[in-house]
Design an enzyme around this catalytic site. Structure first.
Site, PDB file in Angstrom:
ATOM      1  N   ASN A  11       0.985  -1.298   0.154  1.00  0.00           N
ATOM      2  CA  ASN A  11      -0.105   0.019  -0.126  1.00  0.00           C
ATOM      3  C   ASN A  11       0.940   1.248   0.247  1.00  0.00           C
ATOM      4  OD1 ASN A  11      -1.536   2.299   1.164  1.00  0.00           O
ATOM      5  ND2 ASN A  11      -3.246   0.877   1.572  1.00  0.00           N
ATOM      6  N   HIS A  14       0.862   6.311   2.024  1.00  0.00           N
ATOM      7  CA  HIS A  14       1.659   7.127   2.779  1.00  0.00           C
ATOM      8  C   HIS A  14       2.736   7.775   2.330  1.00  0.00           C
ATOM      9  CE1 HIS A  14      -1.408   6.913   5.712  1.00  0.00           C
ATOM     10  NE2 HIS A  14      -1.480   5.343   5.663  1.00  0.00           N
ATOM     11  N   HIS A  47      -5.580   3.808  -1.579  1.00  0.00           N
ATOM     12  CA  HIS A  47      -6.898   3.987  -1.175  1.00  0.00           C
ATOM     13  C   HIS A  47      -7.156   5.505  -1.544  1.00  0.00           C
ATOM     14  CE1 HIS A  47      -9.756   4.204   2.574  1.00  0.00           C
ATOM     15  NE2 HIS A  47     -10.262   4.548   1.651  1.00  0.00           N
ATOM     16  N   ARG A  49      -9.351   8.216  -0.909  1.00  0.00           N
ATOM     17  CA  ARG A  49     -10.406   8.612   0.242  1.00  0.00           C
ATOM     18  C   ARG A  49     -11.356   9.675  -0.353  1.00  0.00           C
ATOM     19  NH1 ARG A  49      -8.866   6.344   5.477  1.00  0.00           N
ATOM     20  NH2 ARG A  49     -10.679   7.546   6.441  1.00  0.00           N
ATOM     21  N   ARG A  53      -6.991  12.730   1.021  1.00  0.00           N
ATOM     22  CA  ARG A  53      -5.791  13.288   1.822  1.00  0.00           C
ATOM     23  C   ARG A  53      -4.375  12.680   1.484  1.00  0.00           C
ATOM     24  NH1 ARG A  53      -7.472  10.230   7.350  1.00  0.00           N
ATOM     25  NH2 ARG A  53      -9.368  10.965   6.854  1.00  0.00           N
ATOM     26  N   GLU A  74      -8.563   0.603  -3.247  1.00  0.00           N
ATOM     27  CA  GLU A  74      -9.476   0.711  -1.952  1.00  0.00           C
ATOM     28  C   GLU A  74     -10.371   1.735  -1.832  1.00  0.00           C
ATOM     29  OE1 GLU A  74      -7.755   0.887   1.984  1.00  0.00           O
ATOM     30  OE2 GLU A  74      -6.421  -0.807   1.397  1.00  0.00           O
ATOM     31  N   THR A 105      -8.409   3.465   8.760  1.00  0.00           N
ATOM     32  CA  THR A 105      -9.482   2.712   8.655  1.00  0.00           C
ATOM     33  C   THR A 105      -9.707   2.029   9.932  1.00  0.00           C
ATOM     34  OG1 THR A 105      -9.201   2.507   6.166  1.00  0.00           O
ATOM     35  CG2 THR A 105     -10.957   1.096   7.201  1.00  0.00           C
ATOM     36  N   GLU A 155     -10.989  -9.271   3.547  1.00  0.00           N
ATOM     37  CA  GLU A 155      -9.910  -9.242   4.030  1.00  0.00           C
ATOM     38  C   GLU A 155      -9.938  -8.735   5.511  1.00  0.00           C
ATOM     39  OE1 GLU A 155      -7.176  -6.097   2.031  1.00  0.00           O
ATOM     40  OE2 GLU A 155      -6.283  -5.657   3.763  1.00  0.00           O
ATOM     41  N   HIS A 198      -3.600  -4.436   7.931  1.00  0.00           N
ATOM     42  CA  HIS A 198      -3.732  -3.121   8.809  1.00  0.00           C
ATOM     43  C   HIS A 198      -2.854  -3.310   9.870  1.00  0.00           C
ATOM     44  CE1 HIS A 198      -5.189   0.673  10.333  1.00  0.00           C
ATOM     45  NE2 HIS A 198      -5.780   0.832   9.104  1.00  0.00           N
TER      46      HIS A 198
HETATM   47  N1  PXP Z   1      -5.864  -3.215   4.347  1.00  0.00           N
HETATM   48  C1  PXP Z   1      -6.791  -2.253   4.165  1.00  0.00           C
HETATM   49  C2  PXP Z   1      -8.342  -2.602   3.903  1.00  0.00           C
HETATM   50  C3  PXP Z   1      -6.402  -0.892   4.541  1.00  0.00           C
HETATM   51  O1  PXP Z   1      -7.585  -0.081   4.576  1.00  0.00           O
HETATM   52  C4  PXP Z   1      -5.049  -0.672   4.722  1.00  0.00           C
HETATM   53  C5  PXP Z   1      -4.947   0.901   5.379  1.00  0.00           C
HETATM   54  O2  PXP Z   1      -5.195   1.514   4.311  1.00  0.00           O
HETATM   55  C6  PXP Z   1      -4.226  -1.552   4.678  1.00  0.00           C
HETATM   56  C7  PXP Z   1      -4.584  -2.769   4.612  1.00  0.00           C
HETATM   57  C8  PXP Z   1      -2.710  -1.477   5.078  1.00  0.00           C
HETATM   58  O3  PXP Z   1      -2.626  -0.825   6.309  1.00  0.00           O
HETATM   59  P1  PXP Z   1      -1.411  -0.422   6.736  1.00  0.00           P
HETATM   60  O4  PXP Z   1      -1.061   1.092   6.064  1.00  0.00           O
HETATM   61  O5  PXP Z   1      -1.424  -0.038   8.273  1.00  0.00           O
HETATM   62  O6  PXP Z   1      -0.233  -1.410   6.729  1.00  0.00           O
END
Ligand code: PXP
Length: 248
Positions: A11, A14, A47, A49, A53, A74, A105, A155, A198
């Protein structure tokens, strides 16, 4: 025993958070996605949003054009996001709950209370060729509901487990891990493909990578954070190594 391979979805949200902090063009999440795919990622997750952001619309356009691995898009189950997903037809769509005031999330979708509406989203996105997953907790009611709305994938939200580990609450963490494993087994036996994610880090990934019922882990914030110290490619490669080591 046959060992089923496990996929790593990276992901890159960030990387965009850092870019947006200064309104600059860097660091570019698309460049990060290209590094990720060269470093062991099987897919890229982003993702979009409602408040944009981190990832913005043009990032999705550029990701779709640039990456060779599948994109997992996402999104919240809103008509705005549905239209964007139907336009791009990404390999995968993960439906997540979204609250404007949350930092990330926070929980899973309440599929059981929103079956009809979510079934429409699953049907339209699936018809466009995207593999739809629902981001849920380990509650068996939500797993049953995911089957009912026709989602092929769930998930499981690992955030609570990772928080408990970070807070040193070992007993509660063990209970949460057991519930997640039970949920993964239940979902798998119901015919769903099971993903998890997550909050995962080098120290929390192994029990999930070891679970044969889990086919994919999605990991972002920790990898981008670790990239500050060791570089993004090495951080992803190390995560990949830990996952593969745990799988055996
Ligand atoms: N899976 C989903 C569905 C998420 O919403 C997120 C966060 O955007 C992640 C995985 C990844 O989480 P993290 O960034 O904490 O590794």
């Amino acid at each position: 025993m046959t060992i089923r391979p496990i996929r790593l979805g990276v992901n890159i949200d960030h990387v965009a958070t850092l870019r947006n902090a200064r309104g600059s063009a860097y660091p570019d999440p698309v460049r990060a996605a290209l590094v990720a795919q060269d470093s062991g990622a099987d897919g890229i997750t982003a993702h979009l949003r409602e408040d944009r952001r981190h990832i913005i619309d043009s990032d999705i356009d550029r990701l779709m054009a640039a990456i060779a691995v599948p994109l997992n898009f996402e999104m919240a189950a809103t008509t705005e996001m549905q239209a964007i997903a139907l336009r791009h037809r990404p390999h995968a769509v993960c439906l997540v709950p979204e609250k404007r005031e949350e930092r990330t999330t926070e929980g899973g979708l309440d599929v059981a209370s929103d079956c009809n509406r979510l079934a429409d989203f699953v049907a339209s996105l699936s018809a466009a060729g995207s593999r739809v997953s629902l981001f849920i907790g380990h509650d068996p009611r939500q797993i049953d509901a995911a089957v009912r709305v026709g989602a092929p994938v769930v998930e499981l939200h690992t955030g609570q487990y990772c928080d408990l580990v970070a807070e040193g609450k070992a007993e509660k963490a063990a209970l949460e891990l057991a519930a997640l494993m039970q949920g993964a087994r239940l979902a798998h036996s119901a015919g769903l493909e099971v993903h998890a994610g997550h909050g995962l880090s080098f120290s929390t990934v192994s029990p999930f990578a070891a679970m044969q019922e889990i086919a994919e882990l999605n990991i972002g914030h920790f990898l981008v954070s670790e990239a500050v110290f060791m570089g993004l490619g090495p951080a992803i490669a190390e995560m990949r190594r830990l996952m593969d080591a745990a799988r055996i």
